[in-house]
Enzyme design. Structure first.
Site, PDB file in Angstrom:
ATOM      1  N   LYS A   1       2.301  -2.654  12.955  1.00  0.00           N
ATOM      2  CA  LYS A   1       1.478  -2.600  11.745  1.00  0.00           C
ATOM      3  C   LYS A   1       0.147  -3.280  12.025  1.00  0.00           C
ATOM      4  CE  LYS A   1       1.559  -3.329   6.755  1.00  0.00           C
ATOM      5  NZ  LYS A   1       2.384  -3.728   5.585  1.00  0.00           N
TER       6      LYS A   1
ATOM      7  N   ASP B   1       6.781  -5.242  -4.367  1.00  0.00           N
ATOM      8  CA  ASP B   1       6.578  -3.801  -4.217  1.00  0.00           C
ATOM      9  C   ASP B   1       7.900  -3.098  -3.898  1.00  0.00           C
ATOM     10  OD1 ASP B   1       5.045  -1.512  -4.326  1.00  0.00           O
ATOM     11  OD2 ASP B   1       4.387  -1.611  -2.244  1.00  0.00           O
TER      12      ASP B   1
END
Length: 265
Positions: free
Chosen positions: A50, A143
């Site tokens: 990432k 989230d």
């Protein structure tokens, strides 16, 4: 063993195909607003990387957010949470969080095909225990949604991913409302204070899909109560779900027992 034996076998470590200490076979999996997710191979094993998108990688706030996510992930040691090993510079991508590659599908895709009640309950329990673990570490995910929940192909187990918006009281970066509107509690949409009850609201929406049976409806409904009367912890939610499952099983066994008695009479 004589060194010449190794040489004569043709098995030379430096030149063995598929074994490389550099990341190779880099494949972009997903582009988000300011991040890149890539799949790459090292030492013959797949990893997930990432990084910050090139357009944003000079901005301090995004560098801090990537570092924050790494710090949170490195605290997590749970079988149902994606594992991070560190941060490294990767050519073509820049600084990256290095994580295990989860070979699986997103929860929403998994739910597209018929699943047994037992499998759905097992995944719900794994998810709740993973989130409970996160909360005990003082972190709020912020989230939770099916696309951030992977189901592994091997064993069909939950792997919770993407802690980019996760927050706690010790890390003060981008303190503002964040999340995905469909799964976000009203309080989370209105303020920036992380609260585990925000995650419980999101869990309620996910549980409606995992446990659609009428028996769990009232329990899941408590996840959507005003924050003051909502479940105060995931453990209380899980406790009520387990009680209801046990109650349902007892009822079914009682009915079966009664039928057997009637048929035997």
């Amino acid at each position: 063993m004589n060194p010449q034996t190794y040489e004569s076998s043709g098995y030379l470590i430096d030149g063995f195909e598929g074994i490389d200490h550099h990341f190779t076979n880099i494949e972009i999996i997903k582009n988000t607003e300011y991040n890149i997710l890539a799949k790459a191979k090292r030492y013959g094993r797949w990893w997930m990387l990432k990084a910050i998108r090139a357009e944003e990688d000079k901005q301090t706030v995004f560098q801090q957010m990537l570092r924050k996510e790494l710090e949170i992930l490195m605290q997590m040691q749970h079988p149902n949470i994606v594992q991070a090993t560190g941060m490294e510079y990767v050519e073509t991508l820049g600084m990256c969080i290095v994580m295990e590659y989860v070979d699986g599908i997103q929860l929403d895709e998994w739910l597209n095909s018929p699943k047994s009640k037992e499998n759905r309950f097992r995944l719900a329990e794994e998810l709740l225990k993973a989130v409970e673990y996160i909360h005990t570490s003082g972190t709020v995910h912020r989230d939770l949604k099916p696309s951030n929940i992977m189901v592994t192909r091997n064993g069909e187990n939950i792997k919770l991913i993407d802690f980019g918006l996760a927050d706690n009281d010790h890390i003060a970066i981008l303190k503002q409302p964040a999340g995905t509107p469909k799964y976000m509690s009203p309080e989370q949409a209105a303020n920036s204070i992380p609260d585990i009850r925000n995650d419980i609201y999101s869990l309620g929406i996910i549980l409606q899909q995992l446990l659609p049976e009428k028996a769990f409806k009232s329990i899941i409904g408590k996840c959507f109560l005003p924050i003051e009367t909502r479940y105060k912890s995931v453990s209380l939610l899980l406790q009520d779900i387990n009680k209801q499952k046990k109650k349902k099983k007892t009822f079914i066994n009682t009915v079966i027992g009664a039928l057997i008695v009637c048929l035997s009479a």
